[in-house]
Design an enzyme around this catalytic site. Structure first.
Site, mmCIF file in Angstrom:
data_model
loop_
_atom_site.group_PDB
_atom_site.id
_atom_site.type_symbol
_atom_site.label_atom_id
_atom_site.label_comp_id
_atom_site.label_asym_id
_atom_site.label_seq_id
_atom_site.Cartn_x
_atom_site.Cartn_y
_atom_site.Cartn_z
ATOM 1 N N GLU A 1 48.081 20.779 32.971
ATOM 2 C CA GLU A 1 48.555 21.856 32.120
ATOM 3 C C GLU A 1 47.720 22.155 31.002
ATOM 4 O OE1 GLU A 1 52.358 20.498 30.504
ATOM 5 O OE2 GLU A 1 52.541 19.076 32.253
ATOM 6 N N ASN B 1 54.637 21.253 25.405
ATOM 7 C CA ASN B 1 54.411 19.729 25.102
ATOM 8 C C ASN B 1 55.348 19.334 23.914
ATOM 9 O OD1 ASN B 1 53.449 17.000 25.183
ATOM 10 N ND2 ASN B 1 51.620 18.020 26.074
ATOM 11 N N HIS C 1 58.473 21.405 24.850
ATOM 12 C CA HIS C 1 58.162 22.864 25.511
ATOM 13 C C HIS C 1 59.081 24.020 24.719
ATOM 14 C CE1 HIS C 1 56.017 20.716 28.532
ATOM 15 N NE2 HIS C 1 56.882 20.223 29.272
ATOM 16 N N HIS D 1 53.030 25.343 33.987
ATOM 17 C CA HIS D 1 53.815 23.953 34.235
ATOM 18 C C HIS D 1 54.114 23.832 35.564
ATOM 19 C CE1 HIS D 1 56.097 20.450 33.639
ATOM 20 N NE2 HIS D 1 55.617 20.333 32.342
ATOM 21 N N SER D 2 53.208 24.551 36.592
ATOM 22 C CA SER D 2 53.436 24.159 37.894
ATOM 23 C C SER D 2 53.287 22.520 38.340
ATOM 24 C CB SER D 2 52.594 24.716 38.879
ATOM 25 O OG SER D 2 53.028 25.985 38.922
#
Length: 330
Positions: A293, A73, A100, A171-172
C-alpha cells in the site's frame, strides 16, 4: 462496459465498470472505488482477491481493493491536532484508534462515475466537513488507467476548503499464483528503514534500520512471515520511482510497483476472515494474499519527525502508483 452490481447501504446503485487494454482487464466498482478484479492476458487466475457479489463486500470485506481514506492506516487515539485545534475522530479499532478513515471511510462510500473510456475510469467523492471528525470538505478523484507495461496506474487527487489531514492509498490483496497462501511469493522492497510498531500496530516513533532483521527485503526473498509494517522508501513525496517487486516462482507472474509516496505498508493478510465467495476460487483466508500500500507514513500527526499529511486550501494532493505485470511461465 458498465453493469449494475448491487444497491449500497445509502440506497445508491453500485456500478461495475470493465476496462481493458495493453494485455490487461480490470473491473472497478463505484462502491469504495474498489478494484474488484484484475487479469493479465495469458494467465488464468485473478491477480487480486475480489468478491463475486456485492453483499460479500458488506459482510466480509477487509478493505479489499478499496481506496482507503480520508487517512489510510492508523491514527493513534483517534485524535489529531489540525491547524492548532484538537479534533476527536471516529474510533474503529480496538484500543480507541482510527483505522483507514473510520467507521465510514472512503472504502465504504458511494463514489460517482465521472468519465470512462475503453482503458480508463475516473471516480469522484465529496467528503463533507466534519465527516468522521475531520474538518474541511474534501473533493477526491480516483483515476484507474491501463497503460503500457502492461500496467495498472492509479492517480489519486484531492483538494480541501479547510486545513485537514489527507493520506490516501490503494488496498488490494494480491495473489500471483492462485495458491492457498503467499508465503512462498518472493518480494523485494527498496527500503533500508522501517517503522517498528507496538501491540496495536501503531508506530512507536522509532525509524529503525532493516539491516540484520527480518524486515530486510532489499534483496528479493520469500515472504515467509507475518508483517503489517510501513517501509520507509523515502522521506517525502517524489517523482514516480520503483519501490518493490513481487513474484511467484510457481506461476512466473511478477509485479513491479512504482509510486510517488514515501511509505509502503506491507501486510501479509494474516487477519483475513475466510468469509465470502471470491472470483477465480481464490481464498479469503489468513495469508491468502498480501497488500503493498503506497502512502505517507502512518500516524504522522502524532510523530512530528514523520512526513506531514496536512492538506490546506492552498495545496493539492496527487498520488501516482503504478503496478507493472509480466508473465514468464517456467
Amino acid at each position: 462496459m458498465t453493469v449494475n452490481f448491487g444497491i449500497s447501504p445509502g440506497n445508491q446503485a453500485v456500478s461495475q465498470i470493465t476496462i481493458g487494454g495493453h494485455g490487461m482487464t480490470a473491473r472497478i466498482l463505484t462502491w469504495g472505488a474498489t478494484l474488484q478484479d484484475l487479469r493479465l492476458d495469458g494467465y488464468e487466475n485473478p491477480l487480486v482477491i475480489g468478491f463475486t457479489n456485492f453483499q460479500d463486500y458488506l459482510d466480509h470485506s477487509q478493505y479489499h481493493g478499496v481506496i482507503a481514506g480520508r487517512v489510510i492506516n492508523r491514527l493513534g487515539g483517534a485524535r489529531a491536532i489540525i491547524d492548532g485545534v484538537e479534533h476527536r475522530l471516529a474510533s474503529n479499532q480496538s484500543g480507541g484508534h482510527m483505522l483507514h478513515g473510520g467507521t465510514v471511510g472512503y472504502g465504504a462510500r458511494d463514489w460517482r462515475l465521472v468519465d470512462r473510456s475503453a482503458m480508463h475510469v475516473t471516480l469522484a467523492l465529496t467528503d463533507p466537513d466534519g465527516s468522521m471528525g475531520f474538518p474541511g470538505t474534501v473533493e477526491t478523484r480516483c483515476r484507474y488507467s491501463l497503460i503500457e507495461g502492461p500496467s495498472l496506474r492509479s492517480d489519486l487527487m484531492a483538494t480541501s476548503d479547510r486545513p485537514t489531514l489527507l493520506n490516501l492509498g490503494h488496498h488490494s490483496y494480491f495473489n500471483l499464483d492462485g495458491s492457498d497462501d503467499i508465503c512462498a511469493h518472493h518480494l523485494a522492497i527498496s527500503a533500508d528503514r522501517y517503522l517498528p510498531t507496538d501491540g496495536d500496530c501503531l508506530p512507536t516513533g522509532e525509524i529503525a534500520p532493516v539491516a540484520g532483521t527480518t524486515f530486510d527485503f532489499r534483496h528479493k526473498r520469500a515472504v515467509a512471515g507475518d508483517y503489517d509494517h510501513n517501509f520507509c522508501v523515502a522521506d517525502k513525496r517524489r517523482r514516480l520511482t520503483p519501490v518493490a517487486e513481487l513474484s511467484s516462482p510457481r506461476s512466473g507472474v511478477s509485479m513491479g510497483l512504482l509510486t510517488t509516496e514515501p511509505g509502503l505498508q506491507f501486510y501479509t493478510g494474516q487477519g483475513l476472515s475466510g468469509g465470502g465467495s471470491c472470483l477465480g476460487d481464490l481464498r479469503n483466508a489468513a495469508n491468502a494474499a498480501l497488500c503493498l500500500e503506497p502512502q505517507m507514513w502512518p500516524d504522522a500527526p502524532n510523530h512530528r519527525h514523520f512526513p506531514s499529511i496536512a492538506l490546506t486550501p492552498d495545496d493539492s494532493y496527487h498520488q501516482i502508483s503504478q503496478f507493472v505485470f509480466s508473465h514468464n511461465p517456467t
